[in-house]
Design a protein around this motif. Sequence first.
Motif, PDB file in Angstrom:
ATOM      1  N   MET A 132       0.815  -1.198   0.000  1.00 22.38           N
ATOM      2  CA  MET A 132       0.000   0.000   0.000  1.00 22.38           C
ATOM      3  C   MET A 132       0.864   1.269   0.000  1.00 22.38           C
ATOM      4  O   MET A 132       0.427   2.295  -0.491  1.00 22.38           O
ATOM      5  CB  MET A 132      -0.892  -0.053   1.242  1.00 22.38           C
ATOM      6  CG  MET A 132      -2.130   0.780   1.116  1.00 22.38           C
ATOM      7  SD  MET A 132      -3.082   0.287  -0.300  1.00 22.38           S
ATOM      8  CE  MET A 132      -4.652   0.809   0.202  1.00 22.38           C
ATOM      9  N   ASN A 133       2.077   1.162   0.507  1.00 25.35           N
ATOM     10  CA  ASN A 133       2.960   2.321   0.539  1.00 25.35           C
ATOM     11  C   ASN A 133       3.437   2.719  -0.855  1.00 25.35           C
ATOM     12  O   ASN A 133       3.880   3.838  -1.053  1.00 25.35           O
ATOM     13  CB  ASN A 133       4.156   2.051   1.446  1.00 25.35           C
ATOM     14  CG  ASN A 133       3.754   2.024   2.907  1.00 25.35           C
ATOM     15  OD1 ASN A 133       2.744   2.628   3.279  1.00 25.35           O
ATOM     16  ND2 ASN A 133       4.528   1.316   3.718  1.00 25.35           N
ATOM     17  N   ILE A 134       3.370   1.785  -1.798  1.00 26.83           N
ATOM     18  CA  ILE A 134       3.802   2.098  -3.152  1.00 26.83           C
ATOM     19  C   ILE A 134       2.913   3.169  -3.787  1.00 26.83           C
ATOM     20  O   ILE A 134       3.350   3.921  -4.658  1.00 26.83           O
ATOM     21  CB  ILE A 134       3.848   0.822  -4.025  1.00 26.83           C
ATOM     22  CG1 ILE A 134       4.591   1.069  -5.327  1.00 26.83           C
ATOM     23  CG2 ILE A 134       2.456   0.309  -4.302  1.00 26.83           C
ATOM     24  CD1 ILE A 134       6.041   1.324  -5.149  1.00 26.83           C
ATOM     25  N   LEU A 135       1.668   3.266  -3.338  1.00 28.24           N
ATOM     26  CA  LEU A 135       0.772   4.306  -3.849  1.00 28.24           C
ATOM     27  C   LEU A 135       1.272   5.699  -3.502  1.00 28.24           C
ATOM     28  O   LEU A 135       1.028   6.657  -4.240  1.00 28.24           O
ATOM     29  CB  LEU A 135      -0.641   4.113  -3.309  1.00 28.24           C
ATOM     30  CG  LEU A 135      -1.412   2.914  -3.868  1.00 28.24           C
ATOM     31  CD1 LEU A 135      -2.761   2.810  -3.193  1.00 28.24           C
ATOM     32  CD2 LEU A 135      -1.561   3.036  -5.361  1.00 28.24           C
ATOM     33  N   LEU A 136       1.981   5.817  -2.391  1.00 31.95           N
ATOM     34  CA  LEU A 136       2.544   7.115  -2.009  1.00 31.95           C
ATOM     35  C   LEU A 136       3.632   7.563  -2.975  1.00 31.95           C
ATOM     36  O   LEU A 136       3.949   8.740  -3.058  1.00 31.95           O
ATOM     37  CB  LEU A 136       3.097   7.040  -0.578  1.00 31.95           C
ATOM     38  CG  LEU A 136       2.061   6.777   0.511  1.00 31.95           C
ATOM     39  CD1 LEU A 136       2.751   6.618   1.866  1.00 31.95           C
ATOM     40  CD2 LEU A 136       1.035   7.884   0.554  1.00 31.95           C
ATOM     41  N   VAL A 137       4.196   6.621  -3.711  1.00 29.28           N
ATOM     42  CA  VAL A 137       5.210   6.947  -4.716  1.00 29.28           C
ATOM     43  C   VAL A 137       4.574   7.051  -6.096  1.00 29.28           C
ATOM     44  O   VAL A 137       4.880   7.960  -6.865  1.00 29.28           O
ATOM     45  CB  VAL A 137       6.334   5.883  -4.717  1.00 29.28           C
ATOM     46  CG1 VAL A 137       7.324   6.128  -5.829  1.00 29.28           C
ATOM     47  CG2 VAL A 137       7.026   5.847  -3.358  1.00 29.28           C
ATOM     48  N   LEU A 138       3.688   6.124  -6.426  1.00 31.68           N
ATOM     49  CA  LEU A 138       3.142   6.056  -7.786  1.00 31.68           C
ATOM     50  C   LEU A 138       2.217   7.223  -8.118  1.00 31.68           C
ATOM     51  O   LEU A 138       2.206   7.684  -9.264  1.00 31.68           O
ATOM     52  CB  LEU A 138       2.402   4.737  -7.993  1.00 31.68           C
ATOM     53  CG  LEU A 138       3.288   3.502  -8.113  1.00 31.68           C
ATOM     54  CD1 LEU A 138       2.433   2.259  -8.283  1.00 31.68           C
ATOM     55  CD2 LEU A 138       4.243   3.648  -9.269  1.00 31.68           C
ATOM     56  N   ILE A 139       1.453   7.689  -7.180  1.00 30.50           N
ATOM     57  CA  ILE A 139       0.525   8.791  -7.469  1.00 30.50           C
ATOM     58  C   ILE A 139       1.281  10.079  -7.806  1.00 30.50           C
ATOM     59  O   ILE A 139       0.999  10.695  -8.843  1.00 30.50           O
ATOM     60  CB  ILE A 139      -0.487   8.981  -6.320  1.00 30.50           C
ATOM     61  CG1 ILE A 139      -1.441   7.783  -6.293  1.00 30.50           C
ATOM     62  CG2 ILE A 139      -1.262  10.280  -6.479  1.00 30.50           C
ATOM     63  CD1 ILE A 139      -2.388   7.765  -5.120  1.00 30.50           C
ATOM     64  N   PRO A 140       2.281  10.508  -7.044  1.00 22.61           N
ATOM     65  CA  PRO A 140       3.033  11.711  -7.445  1.00 22.61           C
ATOM     66  C   PRO A 140       3.808  11.519  -8.747  1.00 22.61           C
ATOM     67  O   PRO A 140       3.903  12.447  -9.558  1.00 22.61           O
ATOM     68  CB  PRO A 140       3.983  11.961  -6.276  1.00 22.61           C
ATOM     69  CG  PRO A 140       3.376  11.268  -5.124  1.00 22.61           C
ATOM     70  CD  PRO A 140       2.644  10.097  -5.683  1.00 22.61           C
ATOM     71  N   VAL A 141       4.341  10.329  -8.981  1.00 20.76           N
ATOM     72  CA  VAL A 141       5.062  10.076 -10.233  1.00 20.76           C
ATOM     73  C   VAL A 141       4.102  10.164 -11.412  1.00 20.76           C
ATOM     74  O   VAL A 141       4.427  10.738 -12.456  1.00 20.76           O
ATOM     75  CB  VAL A 141       5.776   8.706 -10.183  1.00 20.76           C
ATOM     76  CG1 VAL A 141       6.289   8.306 -11.550  1.00 20.76           C
ATOM     77  CG2 VAL A 141       6.901   8.741  -9.165  1.00 20.76           C
ATOM     78  N   THR A 142       2.912   9.627 -11.268  1.00 19.35           N
ATOM     79  CA  THR A 142       1.911   9.692 -12.333  1.00 19.35           C
ATOM     80  C   THR A 142       1.495  11.132 -12.607  1.00 19.35           C
ATOM     81  O   THR A 142       1.354  11.540 -13.766  1.00 19.35           O
ATOM     82  CB  THR A 142       0.685   8.848 -11.946  1.00 19.35           C
ATOM     83  OG1 THR A 142       1.101   7.518 -11.688  1.00 19.35           O
ATOM     84  CG2 THR A 142      -0.346   8.863 -13.047  1.00 19.35           C
ATOM     85  N   VAL A 143       1.300  11.897 -11.558  1.00 18.83           N
ATOM     86  CA  VAL A 143       0.937  13.306 -11.734  1.00 18.83           C
ATOM     87  C   VAL A 143       2.069  14.062 -12.418  1.00 18.83           C
ATOM     88  O   VAL A 143       1.827  14.885 -13.313  1.00 18.83           O
ATOM     89  CB  VAL A 143       0.574  13.944 -10.375  1.00 18.83           C
ATOM     90  CG1 VAL A 143       0.426  15.446 -10.490  1.00 18.83           C
ATOM     91  CG2 VAL A 143      -0.695  13.317  -9.825  1.00 18.83           C
ATOM     92  N   LEU A 144       3.306  13.761 -12.075  1.00 28.96           N
ATOM     93  CA  LEU A 144       4.461  14.409 -12.711  1.00 28.96           C
ATOM     94  C   LEU A 144       4.534  14.056 -14.196  1.00 28.96           C
ATOM     95  O   LEU A 144       4.757  14.931 -15.040  1.00 28.96           O
ATOM     96  CB  LEU A 144       5.747  14.003 -11.999  1.00 28.96           C
ATOM     97  CG  LEU A 144       7.026  14.607 -12.546  1.00 28.96           C
ATOM     98  CD1 LEU A 144       7.035  16.118 -12.332  1.00 28.96           C
ATOM     99  CD2 LEU A 144       8.230  13.963 -11.897  1.00 28.96           C
ATOM    100  N   VAL A 145       4.349  12.789 -14.538  1.00 30.37           N
ATOM    101  CA  VAL A 145       4.364  12.366 -15.946  1.00 30.37           C
ATOM    102  C   VAL A 145       3.231  13.044 -16.710  1.00 30.37           C
ATOM    103  O   VAL A 145       3.414  13.483 -17.856  1.00 30.37           O
ATOM    104  CB  VAL A 145       4.283  10.828 -16.047  1.00 30.37           C
ATOM    105  CG1 VAL A 145       4.020  10.374 -17.467  1.00 30.37           C
ATOM    106  CG2 VAL A 145       5.550  10.201 -15.506  1.00 30.37           C
TER     107      VAL A 145
END
Length: 63
Positions: free
Chosen positions: A1-14
């Motif tokens: 579940m902690n991976i969402l804390l990384v994937l959501i900002p990376v997706t927004v940046l992309v």
Amino acid sequence: MNILLVLIPVTVLVLLVAVALFFWAVNHQQFDDLDSPAILPLLDEPAPAEHATPPNATHSPKA
């Protein structure tokens, strides 16, 4: 579940980079002429000139 804390900002940046690149392309007239590039491969090549010298011919002998 902690991976969402990384994937959501990376997706927004992309997504922001993609939107910025799209607006850059629109501002630099990348989408103005969409018809000509599709026709260019179908055009005939220009006829060669009658008095053109071959590419391997030399004009004067080297001393």
